[in-house]
Design a protein around this motif. Structure first.
Motif, PDB file in Angstrom:
ATOM      1  N   PRO A 231     -22.990 -49.030 -61.334  1.00 17.28           N
ATOM      2  CA  PRO A 231     -24.062 -50.364 -60.848  1.00 17.28           C
ATOM      3  C   PRO A 231     -23.257 -51.141 -60.046  1.00 17.28           C
ATOM      4  CG  PRO A 231     -24.255 -49.685 -63.209  1.00 17.28           C
ATOM      5  CD  PRO A 231     -23.042 -48.908 -62.809  1.00 17.28           C
ATOM      6  N   ALA A 232     -24.038 -52.013 -59.101  1.00 14.67           N
ATOM      7  CA  ALA A 232     -23.528 -52.816 -58.349  1.00 14.67           C
ATOM      8  C   ALA A 232     -23.637 -54.253 -59.106  1.00 14.67           C
ATOM      9  CB  ALA A 232     -23.879 -53.245 -57.057  1.00 14.67           C
ATOM     10  N   ILE A 233     -22.834 -54.419 -60.217  1.00 22.63           N
ATOM     11  CA  ILE A 233     -23.088 -55.551 -61.371  1.00 22.63           C
ATOM     12  C   ILE A 233     -22.766 -56.777 -60.608  1.00 22.63           C
ATOM     13  CG2 ILE A 233     -22.834 -54.243 -63.229  1.00 22.63           C
ATOM     14  CD1 ILE A 233     -19.989 -55.071 -63.455  1.00 22.63           C
ATOM     15  N   HIS A 234     -22.102 -56.927 -59.542  1.00 19.66           N
ATOM     16  CA  HIS A 234     -21.605 -58.363 -58.877  1.00 19.66           C
ATOM     17  C   HIS A 234     -22.757 -58.623 -57.679  1.00 19.66           C
ATOM     18  CE1 HIS A 234     -17.920 -58.127 -61.461  1.00 19.66           C
ATOM     19  NE2 HIS A 234     -17.870 -56.883 -60.804  1.00 19.66           N
ATOM     20  N   ALA A 235     -23.708 -57.866 -57.544  1.00 21.65           N
ATOM     21  CA  ALA A 235     -24.741 -58.116 -56.338  1.00 21.65           C
ATOM     22  C   ALA A 235     -25.907 -58.968 -57.040  1.00 21.65           C
ATOM     23  CB  ALA A 235     -25.518 -56.939 -55.799  1.00 21.65           C
ATOM     24  N   GLY A 236     -26.687 -59.630 -56.077  1.00 19.61           N
ATOM     25  CA  GLY A 236     -27.777 -60.427 -56.555  1.00 19.61           C
ATOM     26  C   GLY A 236     -28.572 -59.693 -57.432  1.00 19.61           C
ATOM     27  N   ASP A 237     -29.528 -60.519 -57.979  1.00 15.41           N
ATOM     28  CA  ASP A 237     -30.652 -59.889 -59.393  1.00 15.41           C
ATOM     29  C   ASP A 237     -31.414 -58.916 -58.820  1.00 15.41           C
ATOM     30  OD1 ASP A 237     -29.456 -61.866 -60.797  1.00 15.41           O
ATOM     31  OD2 ASP A 237     -31.208 -63.373 -60.365  1.00 15.41           O
ATOM     32  N   ASP A 238     -31.654 -58.700 -57.630  1.00 17.16           N
ATOM     33  CA  ASP A 238     -32.428 -57.523 -56.801  1.00 17.16           C
ATOM     34  C   ASP A 238     -31.693 -56.322 -56.733  1.00 17.16           C
ATOM     35  OD1 ASP A 238     -31.303 -58.756 -54.861  1.00 17.16           O
ATOM     36  OD2 ASP A 238     -32.607 -58.299 -53.390  1.00 17.16           O
ATOM     37  N   LEU A 239     -30.306 -56.459 -56.916  1.00 18.98           N
ATOM     38  CA  LEU A 239     -29.528 -55.307 -56.630  1.00 18.98           C
ATOM     39  C   LEU A 239     -28.716 -54.744 -57.713  1.00 18.98           C
ATOM     40  CD1 LEU A 239     -28.238 -56.275 -52.798  1.00 18.98           C
ATOM     41  CD2 LEU A 239     -30.105 -54.709 -53.497  1.00 18.98           C
ATOM     42  N   ASP A 240     -28.352 -55.808 -58.593  1.00 21.24           N
ATOM     43  CA  ASP A 240     -27.273 -55.562 -59.595  1.00 21.24           C
ATOM     44  C   ASP A 240     -27.656 -54.357 -60.666  1.00 21.24           C
ATOM     45  OD1 ASP A 240     -29.344 -56.516 -61.048  1.00 21.24           O
ATOM     46  OD2 ASP A 240     -28.139 -58.318 -61.978  1.00 21.24           O
ATOM     47  N   ASP A 241     -28.700 -53.735 -60.680  1.00 19.09           N
ATOM     48  CA  ASP A 241     -28.871 -52.466 -61.389  1.00 19.09           C
ATOM     49  C   ASP A 241     -28.891 -51.153 -60.768  1.00 19.09           C
ATOM     50  OD1 ASP A 241     -29.413 -53.934 -63.698  1.00 19.09           O
ATOM     51  OD2 ASP A 241     -31.769 -54.295 -63.360  1.00 19.09           O
ATOM     52  N   ASP A 242     -28.679 -51.436 -59.465  1.00 21.07           N
ATOM     53  CA  ASP A 242     -28.751 -50.149 -58.533  1.00 21.07           C
ATOM     54  C   ASP A 242     -27.266 -49.533 -58.351  1.00 21.07           C
ATOM     55  OD1 ASP A 242     -31.338 -50.708 -58.106  1.00 21.07           O
ATOM     56  OD2 ASP A 242     -31.061 -51.771 -55.975  1.00 21.07           O
TER      57      ASP A 242
ATOM     58  N   GLU B 284     -29.101 -66.184 -44.308  1.00 17.35           N
ATOM     59  CA  GLU B 284     -30.069 -66.307 -43.303  1.00 17.35           C
ATOM     60  C   GLU B 284     -30.994 -65.404 -43.675  1.00 17.35           C
ATOM     61  OE1 GLU B 284     -30.800 -68.830 -40.995  1.00 17.35           O
ATOM     62  OE2 GLU B 284     -29.009 -69.946 -41.524  1.00 17.35           O
ATOM     63  N   LEU B 285     -30.707 -63.961 -43.967  1.00 18.08           N
ATOM     64  CA  LEU B 285     -31.786 -63.146 -44.358  1.00 18.08           C
ATOM     65  C   LEU B 285     -32.212 -63.411 -45.782  1.00 18.08           C
ATOM     66  CD1 LEU B 285     -29.945 -60.069 -42.756  1.00 18.08           C
ATOM     67  CD2 LEU B 285     -32.073 -61.234 -42.047  1.00 18.08           C
ATOM     68  N   GLY B 286     -31.426 -64.024 -46.583  1.00 18.21           N
ATOM     69  CA  GLY B 286     -31.768 -64.123 -48.025  1.00 18.21           C
ATOM     70  C   GLY B 286     -31.141 -62.877 -48.873  1.00 18.21           C
ATOM     71  N   TRP B 287     -30.254 -62.178 -48.275  1.00 24.16           N
ATOM     72  CA  TRP B 287     -29.728 -60.916 -48.727  1.00 24.16           C
ATOM     73  C   TRP B 287     -28.313 -61.168 -49.585  1.00 24.16           C
ATOM     74  CZ3 TRP B 287     -26.820 -56.737 -45.989  1.00 24.16           C
ATOM     75  CH2 TRP B 287     -26.776 -55.670 -46.838  1.00 24.16           C
ATOM     76  N   HIS B 288     -28.189 -60.718 -50.802  1.00 29.97           N
ATOM     77  CA  HIS B 288     -27.004 -61.085 -51.439  1.00 29.97           C
ATOM     78  C   HIS B 288     -26.387 -59.815 -51.978  1.00 29.97           C
ATOM     79  CE1 HIS B 288     -29.529 -64.517 -51.802  1.00 29.97           C
ATOM     80  NE2 HIS B 288     -28.223 -65.073 -51.549  1.00 29.97           N
ATOM     81  N   PRO B 289     -25.772 -58.888 -51.179  1.00 32.77           N
ATOM     82  CA  PRO B 289     -24.934 -57.843 -51.719  1.00 32.77           C
ATOM     83  C   PRO B 289     -23.672 -58.107 -52.394  1.00 32.77           C
ATOM     84  CG  PRO B 289     -24.476 -58.034 -49.305  1.00 32.77           C
ATOM     85  CD  PRO B 289     -25.720 -59.104 -49.768  1.00 32.77           C
ATOM     86  N   GLU B 290     -22.879 -57.146 -52.745  1.00 31.76           N
ATOM     87  CA  GLU B 290     -21.462 -57.340 -53.215  1.00 31.76           C
ATOM     88  C   GLU B 290     -20.845 -57.560 -52.063  1.00 31.76           C
ATOM     89  OE1 GLU B 290     -21.132 -55.064 -57.229  1.00 31.76           O
ATOM     90  OE2 GLU B 290     -20.730 -53.892 -55.458  1.00 31.76           O
TER      91      GLU B 290
END
Length: 553
Positions: free
Chosen positions: A264-275, A359-365
């Motif tokens: 899981p991408a545990i260091h990503a933003g809340d909308d991604l950290d379970d993926d 600017e996109l509001g996107w918070h990946p790892e």
């Protein structure tokens, strides 16, 4: 003035033969008595090429008055010229990365003009793209190296090449013109790493200089493969502090495949950290000069079955405030379900991509590949969005940040100029420390090669000395400094071969800096070589925040 030609094959053979002599001489360092106080003749003088061995008297007994020069072990020795050694085995300075010590040379004839850029009294070194704010720092460093290293009657003569723009903004015609100036007007023996070498474009200048027989030492991105650096047509003249980019990509693959892939991408933003991680790869293409090649990283991730989308290449112009197409590219990656971004790029590029992501509001790892000074320059980070930095972690090849007075580069600059105090350093612009450290590392390699080459200094003897010297490396990759293990093996042109892991902590103030936020180190800054990466590091970047009982450093 005609272009100088590289030294002949005969010169290379002579240089290698001389290097063998240097190795025998340096091997005596194991038995030298340590000199830790103001310069005094060592108990057994370690010989530089052309020197003579001097046996010191037993300090516990009173020596009789000598009756002839032959009975006086110190006859003819100028005690003021004896340089103090440090450590056991003895090295040249307090820096644990410094070479074996050569404390004294008693020769009188150093051969004079042994190579272009070398005279009886000086060795011409050029720094391209000189920045006014670091002149004081570089002058302190030059004074340190001239005082502490044995250059056989010569001194470093460092000259600044003032360019109209940063090297990364020049066109090919300008590169050629500056190479001509460095050669014919400045008569350089070697060139230091320019201040913006993290962009990767400096390799274009290095190639032009190599064609003229001029050495270059890079402490930046490189954009050069190991085969090109170590075996290419210009290998004799080109040296690097960091490993080539394709080797750093191997480090990334080995670490990522055992720690990140399929998790899981545990260091990503809340909308991604379970993926489960899906990787996107950003690639910097330079508008001028050499660009980055991601092929090793891509092949490695595919080999370990990483979920990977098509890599995205974007063109970078150093002076531009944004990267053309950045938001469009990132929006595409977001729509493809990417959770984690790896960037084969320099630090300025990744910073601008972070701005576009915010600017996109996107918070990946943001997973550091260690290329192009990523994760090694906390002074740039305040210009990046803190919301993005919170998700930044990964490889960091650079030396560990420690308190300013304890950093070898700072101690060297201050030794050369005592007015360079910690207070002075804090008053400078944010990139002052990084710039001066980069110059120090360039000069460390240059000084080590010059000292090891002996009086007959040529590009061939310089190369033979670097690749034949066994650096002492006390405490390498271990506390308290966790400095890299250094040295050049046969056919090797990169000084270090290990990498640490870092992550961004917004709650910590860096040493000797008023800004808030810095890079913290996994396992205190432990460094890893290829084949030695552990598989349990992913939890140590603390996505929920660093525990109070875990030190940032």
């Amino acid at each position: 003035m005609p272009i100088r030609k590289p030294t002949s094959g005969l010169g290379r053979a002579m240089g290698l033969a001389h290097a063998a002599l240097v190795l025998v001489i340096l091997a005596l360092s194991a038995s030298i008595a340590l000199v830790t106080s103001p310069p005094a003749p060592p108990t057994t003088a370690q010989l530089a090429p052309g020197s003579r061995q001097v046996e010191g008297p037993d300090e516990a007994t009173e020596s009789p008055e000598p009756t002839a020069e032959a009975e006086n072990p110190y006859a003819g020795i100028d005690r003021s010229r004896v340089r103090r050694c440090v450590g056991d085995p003895p090295r040249q300075t307090e820096d644990p990365m410094s070479p074996p010590c050569v404390p004294y040379w008693d020769g009188e004839d150093n051969g004079g003009e042994t190579a272009p850029g070398v005279t009886e009294t000086q060795i011409n070194i050029v720094m391209p793209g000189g920045i006014h704010q670091i002149v004081k720092g570089i002058n302190g460093l030059v004074a340190h190296f001239n005082e502490r290293y044995e250059f056989y009657g010569r001194e470093l003569n460092v000259q600044f090449l003032q360019t109209e723009e940063f090297l990364s903004q020049l066109n090919p015609a300008q590169y050629a013109a500056y190479a001509e100036e460095i050669d014919t007007e400045m008569n350089a023996f070697a060139v230091m790493s320019p201040s913006d070498s993290a962009m990767g474009t400096a390799t274009t200048l290095y190639d032009l200089l190599a064609e003229r027989g001029i050495i270059s030492v890079d402490v930046g991105a490189g954009t050069r493969s190991a085969a090109e650096l170590n075996e290419g047509p210009n290998a004799l003249y080109q040296w690097s502090f960091f490993e080539p980019d394709d080797v750093l990509q191997q480090h990334f693959v080995e670490w990522a495949c055992t720690n990140l892939v399929g998790q899981p991408a545990i260091h990503a933003g809340d909308d991604l950290d379970d993926d489960t991680r899906r990787f996107g790869v950003l690639v910097q293409r330079n508008a001028v000069g050499a660009s980055f090649d991601p092929s090793v990283l891509l092949a490695g991730l595919e080999a370990c079955d990483a979920d990977l989308v098509e890599p995205q290449e974007l063109t970078f112009e150093f002076g531009a405030s944004e990267i053309a197409g950045a938001e469009t590219t990132l929006a595409r990656l977001r729509s493809q379900g990417v959770t984690s971004l790896a960037c084969v790029c320099g630090n300025h590029f990744i910073g601008r991509m972070m701005i576009a992501a915010e600017e996109l509001g996107w918070h990946p790892e943001w997973v550091s590949t260690g290329i192009g000074s990523q994760a090694s320059d906390a002074n740039l980070a305040p210009f990046w969005p803190p919301e993005q930095l919170a998700h930044f972690f990964g490889l960091a090849p650079a030396t560990k940040a420690i308190p300013l007075p304890e950093r070898p580069w700072f101690a060297a600059a201050r030794e050369g100029d005592p007015t360079i105090t910690p207070a002075y350093g804090r008053e400078q612009q944010s990139n002052w420390g990084r710039s001066v450290e980069q110059l120090y590392l360039s000069l460390l390699i240059i000084a080590s090669g010059i000292q090891g080459a002996g009086p007959n200094l040529t590009p061939e003897t310089f190369a033979a000395a670097l690749q034949g010297t066994e650096f002492p490396n006390p405490g390498a990759a271990a506390p308290p400094l966790y400095q890299p293990r250094v040295g050049f093996g046969v056919g090797d042109h990169a000084f270090i071969e290990d990498v640490s892991l870092t992550y961004w902590d917004p709650t910590i103030r860096p040493y000797d800096d008023p800004q808030l936020g810095t890079y913290c180190y996994v396992n205190g800054g432990a460094r890893y070589q290829l084949g030695g990466w552990p598989s349990d590091t992913v939890s140590k970047f603390y996505p929920e925040g660093r525990p109070d009982d875990v030190s940032c450093w």
